[in-house]
Design a protein around this motif. Structure first.
Motif, PDB file in Angstrom:
ATOM      1  N   GLU A   1      30.885  39.562  39.186  1.00  0.00           N
ATOM      2  CA  GLU A   1      31.046  38.151  39.532  1.00  0.00           C
ATOM      3  C   GLU A   1      32.494  37.907  39.951  1.00  0.00           C
ATOM      4  O   GLU A   1      33.429  38.380  39.316  1.00  0.00           O
ATOM      5  N   GLY A   2      32.663  37.177  41.036  1.00  0.00           N
ATOM      6  CA  GLY A   2      34.015  36.906  41.507  1.00  0.00           C
ATOM      7  C   GLY A   2      34.635  38.063  42.254  1.00  0.00           C
ATOM      8  O   GLY A   2      35.759  37.965  42.749  1.00  0.00           O
ATOM      9  N   GLY A   3      33.920  39.193  42.304  1.00  0.00           N
ATOM     10  CA  GLY A   3      34.380  40.313  43.110  1.00  0.00           C
ATOM     11  C   GLY A   3      35.298  41.294  42.433  1.00  0.00           C
ATOM     12  O   GLY A   3      35.425  42.428  42.873  1.00  0.00           O
ATOM     13  N   ALA A   4      35.992  40.891  41.333  1.00  0.00           N
ATOM     14  CA  ALA A   4      36.957  41.797  40.711  1.00  0.00           C
ATOM     15  C   ALA A   4      36.831  41.762  39.191  1.00  0.00           C
ATOM     16  O   ALA A   4      36.663  40.698  38.597  1.00  0.00           O
ATOM     17  N   ILE A   5      36.901  42.945  38.580  1.00  0.00           N
ATOM     18  CA  ILE A   5      36.889  43.053  37.124  1.00  0.00           C
ATOM     19  C   ILE A   5      37.837  44.169  36.697  1.00  0.00           C
ATOM     20  O   ILE A   5      38.153  45.059  37.471  1.00  0.00           O
ATOM     21  N   THR A   6      38.301  44.087  35.456  1.00  0.00           N
ATOM     22  CA  THR A   6      39.086  45.176  34.873  1.00  0.00           C
ATOM     23  C   THR A   6      38.113  46.188  34.282  1.00  0.00           C
ATOM     24  O   THR A   6      37.222  45.828  33.511  1.00  0.00           O
ATOM     25  N   ILE A   7      38.274  47.461  34.660  1.00  0.00           N
ATOM     26  CA  ILE A   7      37.362  48.489  34.160  1.00  0.00           C
ATOM     27  C   ILE A   7      38.042  49.429  33.159  1.00  0.00           C
ATOM     28  O   ILE A   7      37.377  50.069  32.358  1.00  0.00           O
TER      29      ILE A   7
ATOM     30  N   VAL B   1      37.184  58.061  44.328  1.00  0.00           N
ATOM     31  CA  VAL B   1      36.325  57.125  43.603  1.00  0.00           C
ATOM     32  C   VAL B   1      34.941  57.171  44.233  1.00  0.00           C
ATOM     33  O   VAL B   1      34.798  57.024  45.449  1.00  0.00           O
ATOM     34  N   GLU B   2      33.932  57.386  43.420  1.00  0.00           N
ATOM     35  CA  GLU B   2      32.550  57.472  43.891  1.00  0.00           C
ATOM     36  C   GLU B   2      31.735  56.380  43.220  1.00  0.00           C
ATOM     37  O   GLU B   2      31.891  56.118  42.033  1.00  0.00           O
ATOM     38  N   THR B   3      30.881  55.719  43.968  1.00  0.00           N
ATOM     39  CA  THR B   3      30.002  54.700  43.394  1.00  0.00           C
ATOM     40  C   THR B   3      28.555  55.157  43.492  1.00  0.00           C
ATOM     41  O   THR B   3      28.150  55.763  44.482  1.00  0.00           O
ATOM     42  N   VAL B   4      27.799  54.856  42.456  1.00  0.00           N
ATOM     43  CA  VAL B   4      26.371  55.183  42.405  1.00  0.00           C
ATOM     44  C   VAL B   4      25.634  53.902  42.004  1.00  0.00           C
ATOM     45  O   VAL B   4      25.977  53.262  41.016  1.00  0.00           O
TER      46      VAL B   4
ATOM     47  N   PRO C   1      24.745  48.182  45.468  1.00  0.00           N
ATOM     48  CA  PRO C   1      23.981  47.802  46.653  1.00  0.00           C
ATOM     49  C   PRO C   1      24.745  48.126  47.930  1.00  0.00           C
ATOM     50  O   PRO C   1      25.963  47.942  48.007  1.00  0.00           O
ATOM     51  N   SER C   2      24.044  48.642  48.930  1.00  0.00           N
ATOM     52  CA  SER C   2      24.689  49.215  50.112  1.00  0.00           C
ATOM     53  C   SER C   2      25.498  48.205  50.927  1.00  0.00           C
ATOM     54  O   SER C   2      26.376  48.609  51.697  1.00  0.00           O
ATOM     55  N   GLN C   3      25.237  46.903  50.750  1.00  0.00           N
ATOM     56  CA  GLN C   3      25.991  45.926  51.535  1.00  0.00           C
ATOM     57  C   GLN C   3      27.368  45.636  50.944  1.00  0.00           C
ATOM     58  O   GLN C   3      28.120  44.828  51.468  1.00  0.00           O
ATOM     59  N   TYR C   4      27.695  46.346  49.855  1.00  0.00           N
ATOM     60  CA  TYR C   4      28.995  46.144  49.213  1.00  0.00           C
ATOM     61  C   TYR C   4      29.819  47.432  49.250  1.00  0.00           C
ATOM     62  O   TYR C   4      29.285  48.533  49.295  1.00  0.00           O
ATOM     63  N   LYS C   5      31.130  47.290  49.167  1.00  0.00           N
ATOM     64  CA  LYS C   5      32.039  48.425  49.040  1.00  0.00           C
ATOM     65  C   LYS C   5      32.987  48.174  47.876  1.00  0.00           C
ATOM     66  O   LYS C   5      33.292  47.026  47.540  1.00  0.00           O
ATOM     67  N   ALA C   6      33.434  49.252  47.247  1.00  0.00           N
ATOM     68  CA  ALA C   6      34.274  49.145  46.058  1.00  0.00           C
ATOM     69  C   ALA C   6      35.685  49.647  46.351  1.00  0.00           C
ATOM     70  O   ALA C   6      35.877  50.607  47.092  1.00  0.00           O
ATOM     71  N   ARG C   7      36.664  48.989  45.720  1.00  0.00           N
ATOM     72  CA  ARG C   7      38.068  49.392  45.861  1.00  0.00           C
ATOM     73  C   ARG C   7      38.729  49.312  44.495  1.00  0.00           C
ATOM     74  O   ARG C   7      38.556  48.336  43.762  1.00  0.00           O
TER      75      ARG C   7
ATOM     76  N   GLU D   1      41.789  47.976  38.015  1.00  0.00           N
ATOM     77  CA  GLU D   1      40.894  46.897  38.430  1.00  0.00           C
ATOM     78  C   GLU D   1      39.952  47.361  39.529  1.00  0.00           C
ATOM     79  O   GLU D   1      40.332  48.119  40.425  1.00  0.00           O
ATOM     80  N   LEU D   2      38.727  46.897  39.454  1.00  0.00           N
ATOM     81  CA  LEU D   2      37.719  47.191  40.471  1.00  0.00           C
ATOM     82  C   LEU D   2      37.433  45.930  41.270  1.00  0.00           C
ATOM     83  O   LEU D   2      37.127  44.883  40.702  1.00  0.00           O
TER      84      LEU D   2
END
Length: 278
Positions: free
Chosen positions: A49-55, A70-73, A76-82, A91-92
């Motif tokens: 939610e809000g696009g960013a969280i501390t991991i 960094v690999e994501t599993v 959803p394909s319409q999103y990308k992670a940084r 932070e993610l």
């Protein structure tokens, strides 16, 4: 999860974090030395939610290094992670992709497409779509190579089937002057024709050579591919050089030299060339 002391990860290590909600967190009390891979496993189509969280949290100013990849599993394909690094936490940020048609079937090219689009090197086929599986024309490939590698040259002539009003006129003029692009028959280029995979690779190899980054390959570099005998003689050396540098890995059944190159394949190859130069 809490780690009471220090955490060190080697270059061959993988830290896997499962993310199913905004409160999922790995807390490290001491110093952190990250390396290797960070794998983020999303469950139930979860998107922060809000696009960013501390991991990950860690001791203030006690981090040395970053994860090499960094690999994501499950994202959803319409999103990308940084992932971004701060003095006491990692932070993610999850963002919606610029192109809505980068789905699971083309996710292998998503990183390259996102990077080239952000850099202004390539554009979509319409507002919000990229058409990754669409074939790419000979002219469009040259435009991308000239733009991506910032190739420049003064030219006095162009191909006979290219008009000054064409959006690719300048790029093809530069490419002809530099010897990047040759005519098909006589002094024509067939700019709107779909480019084959072997011609895509050949032009990419020539572009690299022009920038001083080319490495000469040999027939031995092509021997791993079952269809290497199908590669045209004029393209073999160029393709071999890209294989040698890790820019070309081949498809499931080989090089597929006479198949048509797609927009996704082209973006991936140009992205690798840019990063090879860096």
């Amino acid at each position: 999860m809490i780690i009471g002391g220090n955490y060190t990860q080697t270059a061959n290590g993988t830290l896997e974090l499962s993310l199913g909600g905004n409160k999922d967190l790995l807390e490290m009390k001491g110093a952190v030395k990250p390396n290797g891979k960070l794998r983020l496993k999303f469950s139930n189509n979860y998107v922060p939610e809000g696009g960013a969280i501390t991991i990950i949290t860690h001791g203030k100013d006690q981090r040395a290094g970053e994860f090499s990849s960094v690999e994501t599993v499950g994202l959803p394909s319409q999103y990308k992670a940084r992932v971004t690094y701060h003095s006491d936490h990692v932070e993610l940020t999850v963002e919606k992709r610029k192109f809505s048609d980068i789905t699971d079937s083309s996710s292998w090219a998503a990183k390259a497409i996102d990077a080239l689009a952000s850099a202004g090197i390539l554009q979509g086929t319409s507002d919000g779509t990229f058409s990754p599986s669409m074939n790419i024309s000979r002219a469009d490939l040259v435009v991308l190579l000239v733009r991506a590698l910032n190739l420049k040259a003064e030219y006095a002539s162009n191909f006979n089937d290219v008009n000054p009003s064409d959006y690719y006129y300048e790029s093809l003029g530069i490419a002809k002057q530099l010897g990047l692009a040759n005519g098909v028959e006589g002094d024509t280029f067939e700019p709107s024709k779909d480019i084959t995979r072997e011609d895509l690779m050949l032009l990419c190899a020539r572009a690299l050579k022009l920038t001083g980054s080319g490495v000469q390959g040999t027939a031995a570099d092509l021997s791993q591919f079952p269809d290497s005998s199908e590669i045209s003689s004029y393209a073999a050396e160029g393709i071999a050089s890209l294989v040698k540098q890790g820019i070309v890995e081949g498809k499931e059944k080989g090089i597929d030299p006479h198949g048509k190159a797609t927009r996704a394949e082209t973006a991936t190859m140009i992205y690798r060339i840019i990063h090879l130069k860096k």
